[in-house]
Structure formats: C-alpha cells, structure tokens
Design an enzyme around this catalytic site. Structure first.
Site, PDB file in Angstrom:
ATOM      1  N   GLY A 116       3.239   5.189   7.073  1.00  9.02           N
ATOM      2  CA  GLY A 116       3.259   4.408   5.467  1.00  9.02           C
ATOM      3  C   GLY A 116       4.712   3.923   5.051  1.00  9.02           C
ATOM      4  CE  LYS A 119       5.468   4.009  11.762  1.00  7.83           C
ATOM      5  NZ  LYS A 119       5.400   4.637  10.740  1.00  7.83           N
ATOM      6  CD  GLU A 341       2.652  25.862 -13.395  1.00  9.68           C
ATOM      7  OE1 GLU A 341       3.691  25.451 -12.864  1.00  9.68           O
ATOM      8  OE2 GLU A 341       1.723  26.373 -12.669  1.00  9.68           O
TER       9      GLU A 341
HETATM   10  P1  ATP Z   1       1.433   4.077   9.669  1.00 13.86           P
HETATM   11  O1  ATP Z   1       2.454   4.405  10.561  1.00 13.86           O
HETATM   12  O2  ATP Z   1       0.337   4.895   8.959  1.00 13.86           O
HETATM   13  O3  ATP Z   1       0.717   2.820  10.425  1.00 13.86           O
HETATM   14  P2  ATP Z   1       3.219   2.031   8.591  1.00 13.86           P
HETATM   15  O4  ATP Z   1       4.530   2.398   8.629  1.00 13.86           O
HETATM   16  O5  ATP Z   1       2.955   1.146   9.640  1.00 13.86           O
HETATM   17  O6  ATP Z   1       2.227   3.169   8.536  1.00 13.86           O
HETATM   18  P3  ATP Z   1       2.662  -0.072   6.801  1.00 13.86           P
HETATM   19  O7  ATP Z   1       1.045  -0.215   7.224  1.00 13.86           O
HETATM   20  O8  ATP Z   1       3.477  -1.057   7.180  1.00 13.86           O
HETATM   21  O9  ATP Z   1       3.081   1.309   7.168  1.00 13.86           O
HETATM   22  O10 ATP Z   1       2.559   0.323   5.240  1.00 13.86           O
HETATM   23  C1  ATP Z   1       1.098   0.371   4.430  1.00 13.86           C
HETATM   24  C2  ATP Z   1       1.522  -0.144   3.012  1.00 13.86           C
HETATM   25  O11 ATP Z   1       2.212   0.452   2.280  1.00 13.86           O
HETATM   26  C3  ATP Z   1       1.980  -1.604   3.045  1.00 13.86           C
HETATM   27  O12 ATP Z   1       0.767  -2.642   3.398  1.00 13.86           O
HETATM   28  C4  ATP Z   1       2.722  -2.035   1.925  1.00 13.86           C
HETATM   29  O13 ATP Z   1       1.585  -2.040   0.644  1.00 13.86           O
HETATM   30  C5  ATP Z   1       3.325  -0.521   1.682  1.00 13.86           C
HETATM   31  N1  ATP Z   1       4.629  -0.260   2.068  1.00 13.86           N
HETATM   32  C6  ATP Z   1       4.939   0.702   3.131  1.00 13.86           C
HETATM   33  N2  ATP Z   1       6.466   0.637   3.302  1.00 13.86           N
HETATM   34  C7  ATP Z   1       6.789  -0.573   2.556  1.00 13.86           C
HETATM   35  C8  ATP Z   1       7.951  -1.105   2.066  1.00 13.86           C
HETATM   36  N3  ATP Z   1       9.369  -0.689   2.731  1.00 13.86           N
HETATM   37  N4  ATP Z   1       8.090  -1.906   1.303  1.00 13.86           N
HETATM   38  C9  ATP Z   1       7.001  -2.475   0.648  1.00 13.86           C
HETATM   39  N5  ATP Z   1       5.699  -1.991   0.841  1.00 13.86           N
HETATM   40  C10 ATP Z   1       5.464  -1.027   1.702  1.00 13.86           C
END
Ligand code: ATP
Length: 500
Positions: A116, A119, A341
């Site tokens: 997330g 990438k 808490e």
């Molecule tokens: P995974 O390893 O689980 O495949 P990933 O690193 O490829 O995850 P993404 O699929 O590129 O992550 O990101 C998922 C969603 O999170 C994106 O569609 C976007 O909405 C949000 N997101 C993640 N990183 C960013 C960022 N740096 N800027 C803006 N939005 C982001």
C-alpha cells in the site's frame, strides 16, 4: 467473544501505538490481531486474482484501455523513490540517444516496500511518463501445479506486451509484476520446485532476450516487500539491477498524500490535515486513502455536506482498529477500562506534553479502550530515557487500576508484553545495566534484567500516578460521560486540574 479474549486486550491500543511511535512499525503488523478484517479489506483490490488467460483488459493497460492515467504528481511523498525511478526511466524516454551512447538497456526495476505504499501507482506513472503499454500481473498468477504452465505464461506475457505495443504503435512496454517474490523466490526452495524454477528460468530468459534496438523495448517492474526471498540471479546486473525503496511515508509525505486524496472532498474549516498527518505515523498511502474515504462516509451518514476534523479522527481509529463493536460491558468493567486508559494518557502527557491525540472507551474489535498518540515528528533513534518513559506509559494503565481498585486485571497483559519487548530491546541495544551484551546472553540473565527494568519503572510510574489520583478521577468521570475525548480537550482538563 470468550471472556479471556476480551480481557486479554484491554488497553492494548495504547501499547501498540507507543511501539508504533517508537519503532515506526506499520499498523498492519502491530494491530494484526485487532483489525485483520479492516486491513485485509483495504488490501483487496490492490492485488489481482488469477485470470485463466492473460487478457489485456483484465491485466490493465494505461490510457488506451481506459485505465485512468496516473502521473507522478498523483503520488504523494516518496520523493526519493520517484527521483530514482525517473532516472531509471531516462533510457526508455530517450532510447535513441541512449543507444547512440552504447548504453545497454535497463531491463528491470525492483520496487521494494511494504504493502500500500504506492508501488503499483509508480509503475503506472512510469508507463504514462514513458508513453508505454502497461501490463500488470501478480506473481501468484504464475503459480501452477503443473510443470511448464507458469513458464508458458511468462512467454505469453512478453509476447503480449510486444503485440500490444505494436498494435498501439508504441515503442515501449512496461510489465509490472506484483508480488514478484512468489515467482522469483530462490530456486530449489519451493515444495513443487521444478515448476517454480522453470517459471523463474523463463523470466530470466525473457529478460535476457531484451536487447537495445528492438522495435519494442520492454521494461519489467517488479514489486515485493520480501527482497530477501528473491533468487540472486534476478538481482544481478542486467536483470533487476535498479532497486528502488518505496517506504512508508514520513509526516511530510503523509500530509502530501492526504492532500492528494482530499482534493475532491469538501473539508470543513476546522480540518487540519497537518494534525491528521502527525497522528498517523506508520500509515501507508493506502491507509490514508481509506481514512479519507471513511471520513467522507461518516459525513454522509451524519447528513453533513462537509467532512469535519471529528470525522477524520474517527476514521483514523476505524482504519487502525476496525469498526466499533457493540459489546456491552458491565458498569464496573467500563469504569476499570476508563481508569486504565486515563492512566496511560496522563503518563503519556507528562513524559511528552502534547502526545495524546485521543482517548476512548468505545471498544473496537478486540480493544476495549485505547489512547492514540501523536508523533510530533518522525523519529528513528531513541535514547534510554525515552525507552524507559515508553515502558512507563505501557505500565500506567495497570498501575492506575491498582491505585483505584486495589488490584489489576488481566486486561493489561498486552501492555506488559509490549513493556517487556521494549526492555528486551534496551538490553540488546546495550542500554541496560548489563551494558553491551552479545546475542548469546543466557536466558536467565536476560529475564532477570528485563524483570529488573520493569519493576523499577513500575515503581516510578506508581510514584508519579499516586500524586495524580484526584485529577485522574475528574478526567475519568468526564470520559465515562463522553466516551471519547480529543487530545486538546484532555489537555484542558489536565491543565485545569493542575492549576487548581
Ligand atoms: P501492494 O504491495 O499491496 O500491491 P502497492 O504498494 O502497490 O501495494 P498501490 O496499489 O500503489 O500500493 O496503492 C494502493 C492505493 O493506495 C492507491 O490506489 C492509492 O489510492 C493509495 N496510495 C498508496 N500510496 C500512495 C501514495 N504514495 N500517494 C497517493 N496515494 C497512494
């Protein structure tokens, strides 16, 4: 829920957050037992399921196939990663000049980082930036029981990339392989290793076949968060020889990402995204996107046309710990949770003024109550005093219960576990009375030292909180009435009590 399970996690949120602040662990790791569903749900949609044939529409193409084009300006934070990737893309962007200079084609870029963090977005932006065809697959799509099937899928993927580029009259194609560790693990390590090895060998062969001067230049972008699992042959020069780290965003990065995802949402005047960025240490871009979405849903449910700071705070908790549960506690248990808490919160505020972001006795998933802490700035190193203070914050809930009710409950088990973990880290960082120790430290000595640290900090915590009981009672009465308190409200109450 079984009683023991309920007891186990009282105040767990506090300790989890303390540790998240200290070590920058991501919430998904820390809160896994508490919020499996939420985080799992957030991650779905980012991974492709298995498709029987590698069809262009299913694999996703940029622009021409209707997938909205992502640009680097849609990616928040990650400045370093973007810079490195852009540099690596120069070859595709200026392929004629690169060829004239005799530069060998860049065949693979590996994006390494937690889930997330953006990438997939980076790979899409790279395709858009270089006007390339974009094909996305997941490593798990190549995993088959039958030898040779994965390898033929790899061949199919490369030929499809070439064919699609020719059809669309493009000179380059980017193949994005998510979870590349599934298909690129060290050879000989998988149970049905013959099939895995053949698939990986085919990928290597296809990458080796990419030459400069070909009509369609192919760049493979792999993504993983387990680089250690990859076969060294994948990482050698000429294959994935550019490694780009895509880490969890720091505070400025989180603010940038929040800004991007808030652009299409109406925010109330009281909203401070800066404050939310400070309170979301350890969140990935996907967590932040989900947070804003949840806040918008909360505003819709409340019949408001704008998102308030309250909606955003609530959404932070929902993303961290999951949906509110409708568990009914007895009056006695509820009071114990509240004192517990407030104990954590008072100590946290005393050792680090301004650190409490919110306190709640509304239970979510397996946490009966929790405090959230704000990190002023991202911090990567911690001194002995800071670690001891973090241990005190962990112990403060149990100590407060003891001061008010005469004895503790099993609800502090999670806090104790975190305190022990902190103490263990102190020992191996050479910050305990033992001084510098090796990893072969006898278990009995380690346990004795940890117990000593915890006992001493327990005593110190008791001393501090004993002088604050009257104030804690006032704040707890307020919390029992309101159920949730923001950090500023808590500080006002604390200041009022201290002044009188
Ligand atoms: P995974 O390893 O689980 O495949 P990933 O690193 O490829 O995850 P993404 O699929 O590129 O992550 O990101 C998922 C969603 O999170 C994106 O569609 C976007 O909405 C949000 N997101 C993640 N990183 C960013 C960022 N740096 N800027 C803006 N939005 C982001």
């Amino acid at each position: 829920m079984k009683k023991w399970l309920k007891e186990l996690v009282l105040g767990g949120g506090c300790a989890l957050v303390v540790l998240a602040l200290l070590f920058g662990w991501e919430p998904s790791l820390l809160i896994l037992p508490l919020s499996v569903v939420t985080l799992g749900a957030m991650l779905t949609g980012t991974r492709g399921g298995f498709t029987a044939r590698l069809k262009p529409a299913k694999l996703g193409t940029v622009a021409d196939s209707g997938v909205p084009p992502v640009t680097f300006s849609d990616i928040g934070g990650q400045d370093m990663a973007k810079r490195e990737l852009l540099e690596a893309l120069t070859f595709l962007k200026e392929s004629r000049r690169s060829r004239q200079l005799g530069i060998r084609p860049l065949k693979g870029v590996l994006l390494v980082g937690p889930p997330g963090t953006g990438k997939t977005l980076m790979a899409k932006a790279a395709a858009n930036y270089t006007a390339s065809v974009f094909l996305a697959v997941s490593g798990s799509q190549f995993v088959q029981m039958y030898a040779g099937v994965g390898a033929s899928r790899v061949r199919q993927l490369f030929s499809q990339a070439r064919a699609q580029a020719e059809r669309e009259k493009k000179s380059s194609a980017i193949i994005f392989i998510d979870e590349i560790d599934v298909l690129g693990a060290k050879r000989g390590t998988n149970a049905s290793h013959l099939e895995y090895d053949q698939t990986l060998n085919e990928l290597l062969t296809q990458m080796d076949g990419v030459e400069s001067g070909q009509d369609v230049q192919i760049l493979v972008v792999g993504a993983t968060n387990r680089m250690d699992l990859l076969d060294p042959a994948l990482l050698r020069p000429g294959r994935f020889d550019r490694i780009v780290q895509v880490d969890l965003p720091d505070k400025a990065g989180r603010l940038h990402i929040l800004g991007i995802h808030a652009a299409n949402k109406p925010l109330a005047e009281d909203v401070s995204l800066e404050q939310i960025a400070a309170e979301t240490h350890g969140f990935s871009g996907a967590h932040l996107e989900s947070l804003l979405n949840e806040a918008a849903i909360a505003a819709l449910r409340a019949g408001r046309g704008v998102i308030t700071q309250g909606d955003l705070r609530e959404a932070v908790e929902k993303v961290m710990l999951g949906e509110k549960s409708n568990r009914l506690l007895s009056a006695e248990e509820r009071e114990r949770v509240a004192y517990h808490e407030v104990g954590h919160a008072v100590l946290s505020e005393l050792v680090r003024p301004g650190s409490v972001a919110s306190i709640t006795i509304v239970s979510r998933n397996r946490a009966l109550g929790f405090i959230r802490q704000a990190s002023q700035d991202d911090q990567y190193l911690y001194t002995r005093d800071q670690l001891l203070q973090a241990i005190q914050v962990c112990l403060a809930g149990a100590v407060m219960e003891e001061l008010i009710f005469g004895q503790r409950s099993t609800g502090a088990a999670n806090d104790i576990e975190q305190a022990v973990d902190l103490a263990r880290r102190m020992v191996f960082a050479g910050l305990s009375p033992l001084g510098v120790v090796g990893s072969d430290l006898p278990a009995a000595v380690l346990n004795k030292t940890i117990a000593g640290i915890i006992r001493e900090q327990e005593e110190r915590t008791r001393e501090i909180l004993r002088g604050r009981v009257a104030e804690v009672k006032e704040i707890t009465a307020h919390l029992l009435r309101e159920e949730t308190m923001g950090g500023d409200e808590f500080r006002l109450l604390m200041a009022g009590k201290q002044a009188s």
